[in-house]
Design a protein around this motif. Structure first.
Motif, PDB file in Angstrom:
ATOM      1  N   ALA A 194      15.174  -9.666  -6.334  1.00  0.00           N
ATOM      2  CA  ALA A 194      13.850 -10.113  -5.880  1.00  0.00           C
ATOM      3  C   ALA A 194      13.822 -10.232  -4.358  1.00  0.00           C
ATOM      4  O   ALA A 194      12.842  -9.827  -3.705  1.00  0.00           O
ATOM      5  N   GLU A 195      14.889 -10.769  -3.782  1.00  0.00           N
ATOM      6  CA  GLU A 195      14.952 -10.923  -2.324  1.00  0.00           C
ATOM      7  C   GLU A 195      15.072  -9.573  -1.635  1.00  0.00           C
ATOM      8  O   GLU A 195      14.438  -9.335  -0.591  1.00  0.00           O
ATOM      9  N   LEU A 196      15.875  -8.675  -2.191  1.00  0.00           N
ATOM     10  CA  LEU A 196      15.991  -7.333  -1.623  1.00  0.00           C
ATOM     11  C   LEU A 196      14.648  -6.615  -1.658  1.00  0.00           C
ATOM     12  O   LEU A 196      14.224  -5.991  -0.670  1.00  0.00           O
ATOM     13  N   LEU A 197      13.959  -6.705  -2.788  1.00  0.00           N
ATOM     14  CA  LEU A 197      12.660  -6.065  -2.945  1.00  0.00           C
ATOM     15  C   LEU A 197      11.685  -6.561  -1.878  1.00  0.00           C
ATOM     16  O   LEU A 197      10.947  -5.781  -1.261  1.00  0.00           O
ATOM     17  N   GLU A 198      11.699  -7.863  -1.622  1.00  0.00           N
ATOM     18  CA  GLU A 198      10.811  -8.430  -0.611  1.00  0.00           C
ATOM     19  C   GLU A 198      11.172  -7.932   0.783  1.00  0.00           C
ATOM     20  O   GLU A 198      10.290  -7.607   1.590  1.00  0.00           O
ATOM     21  N   MET A 199      12.462  -7.846   1.072  1.00  0.00           N
ATOM     22  CA  MET A 199      12.880  -7.377   2.390  1.00  0.00           C
ATOM     23  C   MET A 199      12.448  -5.938   2.640  1.00  0.00           C
ATOM     24  O   MET A 199      12.007  -5.596   3.744  1.00  0.00           O
ATOM     25  N   VAL A 200      12.550  -5.096   1.636  1.00  0.00           N
ATOM     26  CA  VAL A 200      12.121  -3.701   1.793  1.00  0.00           C
ATOM     27  C   VAL A 200      10.607  -3.637   1.968  1.00  0.00           C
ATOM     28  O   VAL A 200      10.093  -2.886   2.806  1.00  0.00           O
ATOM     29  N   ALA A 201       9.880  -4.434   1.199  1.00  0.00           N
ATOM     30  CA  ALA A 201       8.416  -4.442   1.309  1.00  0.00           C
ATOM     31  C   ALA A 201       7.958  -4.887   2.693  1.00  0.00           C
ATOM     32  O   ALA A 201       6.898  -4.457   3.179  1.00  0.00           O
ATOM     33  N   GLN A 202       8.730  -5.737   3.338  1.00  0.00           N
ATOM     34  CA  GLN A 202       8.356  -6.262   4.650  1.00  0.00           C
ATOM     35  C   GLN A 202       8.598  -5.288   5.797  1.00  0.00           C
ATOM     36  O   GLN A 202       8.175  -5.540   6.926  1.00  0.00           O
ATOM     37  N   ILE A 203       9.259  -4.164   5.510  1.00  0.00           N
ATOM     38  CA  ILE A 203       9.509  -3.181   6.578  1.00  0.00           C
ATOM     39  C   ILE A 203       8.200  -2.720   7.197  1.00  0.00           C
ATOM     40  O   ILE A 203       8.052  -2.674   8.415  1.00  0.00           O
ATOM     41  N   HIS A 204       7.219  -2.370   6.357  1.00  0.00           N
ATOM     42  CA  HIS A 204       5.898  -1.989   6.848  1.00  0.00           C
ATOM     43  C   HIS A 204       4.936  -1.947   5.664  1.00  0.00           C
ATOM     44  O   HIS A 204       5.314  -1.513   4.569  1.00  0.00           O
ATOM     45  N   SER A 205       3.733  -2.370   5.898  1.00  0.00           N
ATOM     46  CA  SER A 205       2.751  -2.388   4.807  1.00  0.00           C
ATOM     47  C   SER A 205       2.377  -0.988   4.330  1.00  0.00           C
ATOM     48  O   SER A 205       1.849  -0.832   3.226  1.00  0.00           O
ATOM     49  N   ASP A 206       2.645   0.040   5.149  1.00  0.00           N
ATOM     50  CA  ASP A 206       2.358   1.417   4.742  1.00  0.00           C
ATOM     51  C   ASP A 206       3.530   2.077   4.024  1.00  0.00           C
ATOM     52  O   ASP A 206       3.460   3.265   3.684  1.00  0.00           O
ATOM     53  N   LEU A 207       4.612   1.333   3.823  1.00  0.00           N
ATOM     54  CA  LEU A 207       5.740   1.867   3.058  1.00  0.00           C
ATOM     55  C   LEU A 207       5.635   1.359   1.626  1.00  0.00           C
ATOM     56  O   LEU A 207       5.863   0.186   1.342  1.00  0.00           O
TER      57      LEU A 207
END
Length: 478
Positions: A255-268
């Motif tokens: 869950a934490e990894l998923l959030e970190m990847v999502a935070q890279i950019h809203s267009d990713l």
């Protein structure tokens, strides 16, 4: 029926993979992959290793110096396709005696030296954890020596290797976040062919995702045999986590990894696969709900709707527990698409068990399913302890009934997306018209619409007012 052929069997047919670059004069690699997304991601690792070794790729095996087939061992029909392909390549060797043929991946791990000694189909055999050794194995094969490395590792994740994106559309990419599997489902060979489960350093995953975004990619799929059991605390093996926590290290969950990847950019955009019902937590669902760029689609394999069969399969959950997970998804992510894997004809399956599967499918209201009949695999617990006692005709009849139910469900679910606007990432031209773009919405349904001034990699808001059984059709709107 044609539209549903692809969902009978999750193994992808062999695909020749290459990188389009000018590599005149370099030795040529022909790389063909079968099976799951993980195999295709592994092929990109192999291509990277051989690119560093001076190889270029080709789509014509007749001009290749080296042929590698990345294999799947999940079912017998997948292995038979590979055997036939290797026979074809061996014939090509008559015209090019210097040609080296190798087999990679799960089937290599399962059969090991049998490929070299008994069947004499190949020159090199490489297991999933030994790809770094390929240059050495090629040298040995060129000298006429036996070239085999099928040693499984408890540490290898290839985290430091940047995959070569083969046949890429430049928009979507896979990122492997873990390898292996510790679940011993009685029907499955994966723990034997891919080894123990180990997670990859989250910093290397984030670095790969950021690099992809900077290069223009707009969607990543996080891959693992069981992503919900991802955990990292100074190392990727579960047995090391308690000691790491005692040292004050913080553990990173999926869950934490998923959030970190999502935070890279809203267009990713972020997708992931595959989930195991017994390990899926509400934390993951709440992270998905929090970020719009995490796609609202979950692949949650059930395999059977009968708790008795699930116990024989050693799946680690009951029908009731699975239903509770579905209810949690529906509550936290009301618009989430849900897909599944289903096996018919497992050992001792009765008509009552089969009807339980059909009823669960209709209750869960799946958008999509991968469906196949049971194929006994050597050395699994089912092969050693159970009897494959369901006649093939019965297996296939039950599979046909499962397919019919899913056809109706998929058609109904597709229609629920009519008269709505969908955010679509443009991935390619439509297969049926070069005047139309094709992409997927958040729920992983293909959407096609006129091209206009848009281009691959753009996001489009598409108003959908038509559909086929599995595809949405509309037009881009502001």
């Amino acid at each position: 029926m044609e539209e549903f052929e692809k969902i009978i069997d999750e193994s992808r047919q062999g695909e020749a993979l290459m990188l389009e670059v000018n590599d005149a004069g370099k030795p040529k690699l022909y790389l063909e992959s079968y099976g799951c997304q993980m195999n295709f991601a592994d092929s990109e690792i192999v291509a990277s290793i051989l690119k560093d070794g001076g190889y270029a790729t080709t789509k014509d095996f007749n001009e290749a110096d080296v042929i590698f087939v990345n294999t799947c061992a999940i079912r017998d029909n997948a292995e038979q396709r590979v055997r036939q392909r290797l026979t074809d390549f061996k014939k090509a060797k008559k015209n090019n005696p210097e040609l080296i043929i190798g087999v990679l991946g799960c089937m290599a791990e399962r059969l090991k030296e049998k490929f070299l000694e008994e069947e004499k189909l190949v020159d090199i055999v490489v297991g999933p954890d030994a790809y770094r050794d390929i240059p050495n194995l090629l040298s040995r094969a060129e000298e006429g020596q036996k070239a085999v490395n099928v040693i499984l590792s408890k540490e290898e994740t290839y985290a430091d290797i940047t995959p070569v994106r083969l046949d890429s559309n430049g928009v979507t990419a896979y990122i492997s976040i873990m390898r292996g599997c510790d679940n011993m489902c009685s029907f499955c060979v994966v723990p034997f062919t891919r080894g123990r489960e180990r997670s990859r350093d989250p910093e290397s995953i984030l670095a790969e995702a950021k690099d992809l975004f900077e290069k223009g990619y707009r969607e990543v799929t996080l891959l693992g045999q069981n992503v919900d059991s991802y955990i990292w605390a100074g190392g990727g093996l579960k047995k090391d986590i308690p000691a790491a926590l005692d040292k004050g290290l913080k553990a990173t969950s999926f869950a934490e990894l998923l959030e970190m990847v999502a935070q890279i950019h809203s267009d990713l955009r972020v997708r992931y696969s595959t989930s195991n019902p017994k390990d899926m937590t509400d934390d993951v669902l709440y992270v998905m709900a929090k970020y719009e760029n995490i796609c609202k689609n979950i692949h949650l394999p059930v395999q059977s709707g009968s708790s008795r069969i699930l116990e024989l399969m050693n799946r680690g959950y009951t029908r009731e527990y699975y239903e509770e997970r579905i209810l949690a998804i529906r509550k936290i992510l009301p618009d989430c698409g849900i897909s599944s894997d289903i096996i018919t004809g497992f050992c001792t399956e009765t008509e009552e068990d089969h009807q339980a599967t059909l009823s669960l499918m209709e209750w869960a209201d799946y958008d999509f399913s991968f469906m196949f009949f049971y194929s006994e695999r050597p050395n699994t617990a089912a092969e050693r302890k159970l009897t494959d006692d369901i006649p093939e005709l019965v297996k296939k009849r039950r599979l046909a009934e499962v397919i019919e139910v899913q056809k109706a469900l998929s058609e109904k679910k597709t229609k629920t997306h009519l008269n709505k606007t969908h955010r679509v990432l443009i991935e390619r031209s439509s297969k049926r018209s070069d005047q139309m773009w094709a992409g997927r919405n958040s729920q992983n349904i293909v959407v096609v619409f006129p091209k206009g001034d848009l281009k691959i990699g753009d996001y489009a808001n598409v108003w959908v007012d038509e559909c086929t059984k599995t595809t949405l059709i509309g037009k881009a709107v502001n």
